[in-house]
Design a protein around this motif. Sequence first.
Motif, short mmCIF file in Angstrom:
data_model
loop_
_atom_site.label_atom_id
_atom_site.label_comp_id
_atom_site.label_asym_id
_atom_site.label_seq_id
_atom_site.Cartn_x
_atom_site.Cartn_y
_atom_site.Cartn_z
N HIS A 36 0.85 -1.20 0.00
CA HIS A 36 0.00 0.00 0.00
C HIS A 36 0.88 1.25 0.00
O HIS A 36 1.75 1.39 0.88
N LYS A 93 -3.37 16.01 0.41
CA LYS A 93 -3.86 15.44 -0.85
C LYS A 93 -3.07 14.20 -1.21
O LYS A 93 -3.61 13.20 -1.67
N ASN A 145 -4.26 11.41 0.93
CA ASN A 145 -5.62 10.98 0.57
C ASN A 145 -5.67 10.29 -0.78
O ASN A 145 -6.56 9.48 -1.04
N SER A 146 -4.70 10.63 -1.67
CA SER A 146 -4.73 10.06 -3.02
C SER A 146 -4.38 8.58 -3.03
O SER A 146 -4.59 7.88 -4.01
N HIS A 147 -3.85 8.08 -1.93
CA HIS A 147 -3.42 6.68 -1.90
C HIS A 147 -4.57 5.69 -1.81
O HIS A 147 -4.39 4.51 -2.02
N THR A 148 -5.74 6.18 -1.43
CA THR A 148 -6.84 5.23 -1.22
C THR A 148 -8.20 5.89 -1.46
O THR A 148 -8.34 7.10 -1.30
N ASP A 149 -9.16 5.06 -1.85
CA ASP A 149 -10.53 5.55 -2.00
C ASP A 149 -11.35 5.21 -0.76
O ASP A 149 -12.49 5.66 -0.61
N SER A 150 -10.76 4.39 0.09
CA SER A 150 -11.48 3.94 1.27
C SER A 150 -11.52 5.03 2.34
O SER A 150 -10.47 5.52 2.77
N GLU A 151 -12.72 5.39 2.75
CA GLU A 151 -12.88 6.42 3.79
C GLU A 151 -12.27 5.95 5.11
O GLU A 151 -11.68 6.74 5.85
N THR A 167 -9.70 3.90 5.54
CA THR A 167 -8.24 4.02 5.50
C THR A 167 -7.82 5.48 5.60
O THR A 167 -6.83 5.79 6.27
N ARG A 168 -8.58 6.37 4.97
CA ARG A 168 -8.26 7.81 5.07
C ARG A 168 -8.35 8.28 6.51
O ARG A 168 -7.51 9.04 6.97
#
Lengths: 142, 205
Positions: free
Chosen positions: B53, B101, B104-110, B112-113
């Motif tokens: 990841h 940014k 946050n760009s590393h994942t679409d999962s809320e 994980t963010r």
Amino acid sequence: MRSVNATVIIDRHTKMNKNELTVELSRQQTLRTEARIGLTKYVLALGAGLVAIKLILDGLQPLVVGQSPEAITALAAVIREFHLGSALGYLWGAGATAAWTIERKGKKRAIQKKSEYQGMVESGEPNRSSSGLTPTGDTPAA
Amino acid sequence: MELVLFGLGLFLLFVTWRWMLKPSLLDATRDKLFDLRESMRAYFIGTKEGLEHPAYKDLRMLLNGHLRYTEDLSFVGFMLTVFSAINHREDFTAVRDKLDKKFNSHTDSEETRRYIKEVRLIASAIMFEYMVKTSLLAWLFAILGAIVTFVKNMKKLGVLLTSGDSHIPWGRAVAAMLMVSFTTVGLGNNATARETLENSALHAL
């Protein structure tokens, strides 16, 4: 200051935009001011240390000048001031320092062992990066 | 003779602080950061991408930076950077937004963010705590701030004390009070403080 390869610094700076350059400039200015303040603090601490040592030596001087009446009076003053409670306090301090030193050596040994085993477990892992600390968890010498 | 004992006391106090208490506080702080790095590694092992990841890579780098920077962290340096951030608010905000940014760009999962944000906040809080504990100036500042906060919030505190709740977590209350007092004057664990600490950490490696 960290010993960073000059090429890396240049490379880092050439990739910066205007905002990043301003922040970097401000960071460098802060580092310079911090270094000046650090030097002042160091000089003040050194001065305070020297004053403390001078106070001790000045007070002890009459004790080492021979068996004069002044020396005997000074020795009597030491004995009078050095109450049993204070002596126990100093003994307690010495004991606590010795215990702390032993525990610290044990802790450093544990950190070193943990670091070795962690290296074995994590070797070959993707994206593994190191903190760059020494095996005993200390900041490496610059 | 009292002066001799006073000098000896001062000397011993300095030795204890410089070569015993401060290194112990430093190690305790690094232990917390190492524990955070371990728990972060365990978290990412449990995700679909595992340790591949990209967020793991960046978060690990950030925590390594904090680990490396801990000893150099000073309250004076922190204050200077915060004041600089206030003077160049636009630039500092842009750099902070860019970093946010990137994470946050590393994942679409809320989820994980949220986790990434939590790790960054905890790391900054650990650093902040070390900085306050090891600076006399920070303590003076925090105590003064705490008094101001106490006076401002006396009414709320009165309600808390008369609420009949016999278990008040005083340790946490005092720590929270210190944080609140710092935040009151803009030096708390807010975005500027975190950005200041993260910026230094990312330059430490």
